[in-house]
Design a protein around this motif. Structure first.
Motif, PDB file in Angstrom:
ATOM      1  N   UNK A 167       0.843  -1.211   0.000  1.00  0.00           N
ATOM      2  CA  UNK A 167       0.000   0.000   0.000  1.00  0.00           C
ATOM      3  C   UNK A 167       0.876   1.257   0.000  1.00  0.00           C
ATOM      4  N   UNK A 168       1.908   1.246   0.824  1.00  0.00           N
ATOM      5  CA  UNK A 168       2.786   2.423   0.905  1.00  0.00           C
ATOM      6  C   UNK A 168       3.492   2.665  -0.427  1.00  0.00           C
ATOM      7  N   UNK A 169       4.091   1.594  -0.972  1.00  0.00           N
ATOM      8  CA  UNK A 169       4.890   1.770  -2.190  1.00  0.00           C
ATOM      9  C   UNK A 169       4.016   2.096  -3.398  1.00  0.00           C
ATOM     10  N   UNK A 170       2.883   1.393  -3.501  1.00  0.00           N
ATOM     11  CA  UNK A 170       2.058   1.601  -4.695  1.00  0.00           C
ATOM     12  C   UNK A 170       1.322   2.937  -4.668  1.00  0.00           C
ATOM     13  N   UNK A 211      12.038  -2.649  -5.560  1.00  0.00           N
ATOM     14  CA  UNK A 211      11.076  -3.538  -4.887  1.00  0.00           C
ATOM     15  C   UNK A 211       9.690  -3.421  -5.536  1.00  0.00           C
ATOM     16  N   UNK A 212       9.148  -4.565  -5.932  1.00  0.00           N
ATOM     17  CA  UNK A 212       7.823  -4.673  -6.567  1.00  0.00           C
ATOM     18  C   UNK A 212       7.662  -3.720  -7.759  1.00  0.00           C
ATOM     19  N   UNK A 213       8.804  -3.426  -8.397  1.00  0.00           N
ATOM     20  CA  UNK A 213       8.793  -2.569  -9.589  1.00  0.00           C
ATOM     21  C   UNK A 213       8.433  -1.119  -9.312  1.00  0.00           C
ATOM     22  N   UNK A 214       8.595  -0.694  -8.046  1.00  0.00           N
ATOM     23  CA  UNK A 214       8.164   0.666  -7.703  1.00  0.00           C
ATOM     24  C   UNK A 214       9.324   1.677  -7.719  1.00  0.00           C
ATOM     25  N   UNK A 215      10.549   1.165  -7.973  1.00  0.00           N
ATOM     26  CA  UNK A 215      11.694   2.077  -7.979  1.00  0.00           C
ATOM     27  C   UNK A 215      12.352   2.222  -6.617  1.00  0.00           C
ATOM     28  N   UNK A 216      11.717   1.704  -5.570  1.00  0.00           N
ATOM     29  CA  UNK A 216      12.309   1.798  -4.231  1.00  0.00           C
ATOM     30  C   UNK A 216      13.231   0.597  -4.012  1.00  0.00           C
ATOM     31  N   UNK A 217      14.452   0.872  -3.525  1.00  0.00           N
ATOM     32  CA  UNK A 217      15.416  -0.212  -3.279  1.00  0.00           C
ATOM     33  C   UNK A 217      15.847  -0.219  -1.824  1.00  0.00           C
ATOM     34  N   UNK A 218      15.899  -1.399  -1.267  1.00  0.00           N
ATOM     35  CA  UNK A 218      16.310  -1.536   0.140  1.00  0.00           C
ATOM     36  C   UNK A 218      16.776  -2.973   0.337  1.00  0.00           C
ATOM     37  N   UNK A 219      17.934  -3.134   0.980  1.00  0.00           N
ATOM     38  CA  UNK A 219      18.337  -4.506   1.308  1.00  0.00           C
ATOM     39  C   UNK A 219      18.588  -4.641   2.798  1.00  0.00           C
ATOM     40  N   UNK A 220      18.460  -5.877   3.249  1.00  0.00           N
ATOM     41  CA  UNK A 220      18.501  -6.166   4.676  1.00  0.00           C
ATOM     42  C   UNK A 220      19.417  -7.364   4.885  1.00  0.00           C
ATOM     43  N   UNK A 221      20.275  -7.271   5.916  1.00  0.00           N
ATOM     44  CA  UNK A 221      21.246  -8.338   6.173  1.00  0.00           C
ATOM     45  C   UNK A 221      21.173  -8.773   7.625  1.00  0.00           C
TER      46      UNK A 221
END
Ligand SMILES: NC(=O)c1ccc[n+]([C@@H]2O[C@H](COP(=O)([O-])OP(=O)(O)OC[C@H]3O[C@@H](n4cnc5c(N)ncnc54)[C@H](O)[C@@H]3O)[C@@H](O)[C@H]2O)c1
Ligand SMILES: Cc1cc2nc3c(=O)[nH]c(=O)nc-3n(C[C@H](O)[C@H](O)[C@H](O)COP(=O)(O)O)c2cc1C
Ligand code: SF4
Length: 431
Positions: free
Chosen positions: A37-40, A157-167
């Protein structure tokens, strides 16, 4: 031993189902809907932070600092790297809730951290996991893989242009590495020793960059807040104490385990959920928020509700939500001796009042317990404590002093009896 009651994080989680932790099961429960919901919708960062602020969520790691306010400290326009970090170090004696989040619902944490990353404009996050828990660490890694493969983590992420990675980072099993700045040092590959605060991690965190650190339960509460709304979360608890909270109940109860209940629930109801007192014994005392929280006698505790304000008004703190229940057979001198040994062992040693003081506290209590106490030992304990509390780099020294002050205040007669009679007044079973 985990038993869950309906709440925010474990809502609809069937912990007896072996696959309850998997992505598919999480999505069937409405998981990742908040993120989508936030990203879209392209929800504004400040609106996400406002929602977390309005929920009344307070840090579940122990200090109860308002989470939304902490997120608002992040300088979102800062051009360089900035990070979100999760604290799954969970070393406080009596606390065993965060490991169950990794075990049964790791995607709630992952989704909460991605939302945090979006809201604060960061591209990377780390989860620092206590070094002595292995299966949970592996489970979290497996959940991260699932999220990456589903396009929920990483680039675009989900084709929205937002990128984030977690380790995931596996720690070293030292209690002090749960203190947020020691954690950061350890994450950087250095010896895990606390830094002076301020500066707080918000301005000088991982690799000296702006960093937001939250407890596992704090992050894992966020998807519900975004999906169901801040108001619903707030109303699940009570004013200034929003939401439900996980309580790790241990000690002399019939059903020890984790209970997720609304903040504001009477302690007596929690005790009943945990099956009541074992073997029909009487309740003597409770440590309501992990070993560093002051102990409260039964009669005070039975009048408390389980929330930050009520427990603090009664003279203790909700802390990490570790509820240690003690029955009438417990010798308070022996119990305090055990706690003091822990703090003495876990002091990182860089401040003299803590390094030396925790040793003094332990040795004095040890000799009282062993029938070698001296008439002025209680005054000496108070004096050593006064020279430690508030005089060190981090709160471990305070954590060592609080139990000493509260045990010797509420159960002074037991300490005096030990000193005078060189033996225990309870029944020798514990000494
Ligand atoms: N969960 C566990 O296993 C465990 C173990 C030991 C201790 N604890 C808890 O830890 C607590 C103490 O933690 P602490 O020393 O981090 O507490 P703290 O009050 O220094 O900080 C709490 C949080 O708020 C942030 N903060 C506070 N003031 C700020 C400011 N002015 N600007 C920016 N950020 C600010 C800190 O960075 C931190 O994240 C104790 O109350 C105890 O209950 C928990
Ligand atoms: C000695 C010491 C140990 C701590 N250990 C933990 C821990 O294991 N887990 C945790 O979340 N917070 C721990 N804390 C508190 C953290 O420093 C910090 O306040 C917390 O991670 C912030 O997250 P929150 O605001 O979501 O609670 C510890 C603090 C001290 C002084
Ligand atoms: S108070 Fe104790 S644990 Fe904290 S930094 Fe000082 S010596 Fe280390």
């Amino acid at each position: 031993m985990a038993i869950f009651v309906n709440g925010v994080i474990f809502e609809n989680v069937d912990t007896s189902a072996p696959d309850c932790w998997r992505l598919e099961a999480y999505q069937a429960r409405g998981g990742y809907e908040a993120l989508k919901r936030i990203l879209q919708s392209g929800m504004a960062q400040e609106d996400v932070i406002a929602e977390v602020k309005n929920s009344g969520l307070r840090g579940r790691g122990g200090a109860g600092f308002p989470t939304g306010l902490k997120w608002s400290f992040m300088p979102r326009s800062f051009p360089g790297d900035k990070y979100v970090v999760c604290n799954t170090d969970e070393g406080e004696p009596g606390t065993f809730k965060d490991r169950d989040i990794l075990r049964f619902n790791p995607h709630a944490l992952i989704e909460g951290m991605i939302i945090a990353g979006y809201a604060m404009g960061t591209r990377a996050g780390y989860n620092y996991i206590h070094g002595e828990i292995f299966a949970e660490y592996e489970r979290f890694e497996a959940a991260l893989d699932e999220a990456r493969q589903a396009g929920l983590l990483g680039e675009n992420i989900l084709g929205t242009g937002f990128s984030f990675d977690l380790f995931a980072a596996h720690g070293y099993g030292a209690y002090i590495c749960g203190e947020e700045t020691a954690l950061l040092e350890s994450l950087e590959g250095k010896k895990g020793q606390p830094r002076f605060k301020p500066p707080f991690p918000a301005s000088f965190g991982l690799y000296g960059k702006p960093t937001t650190i939250n407890n596992t339960e704090s992050f894992a509460s966020v998807p519900f807040i975004i999906r169901d709304g801040a108001q619903k979360f707030l109303e699940a608890g009570k004013p200034n104490n929003g939401g439900t909270k996980l309580f790790s109940v241990s000690g002399h109860v019939n059903r020890p385990g984790n209970y997720e209940i609304p903040l504001g629930t009477p302690f007596s109801a929690l005790l009943e959920m945990a099956g009541g007192m074992k073997d029909g014994k009487k309740l003597k005392a409770v440590i309501p928020g992990g070993s560093s929280a002051p102990i409260l006698p039964a009669q005070i505790m039975m009048d408390c509700t389980m929330d930050y304000d009520s427990i603090s008004k009664a003279g203790s703190m909700l802390g990490s939500g570790a509820v240690i229940v003690m029955n009438e057979d417990v010798c308070m001198v022996k119990a305090l001796e055990r706690l003091s040994y822990f703090y003495h062992e876990e002091s990182c040693g860089q401040c003299t009042p803590c390094r030396e003081g925790t040793g003094w506290l332990y040795r004095i209590i040890h000799r009282i317990e062993n029938g070698e106490g001296r008439p002025d030992d209680l005054e000496l304990l108070a004096s050593v404590g006064n020279n430690m509390a508030g005089r060190t780099i981090c709160a471990l020294a305070d954590a060592a002093v609080f139990p000493v002050r509260s045990f010797t205040k509420h159960f002074r007669h037991e300490f005096e009896y030990h000193i005078e009679h060189k033996t225990c007044m309870v029944d020798h079973k514990w000494c």
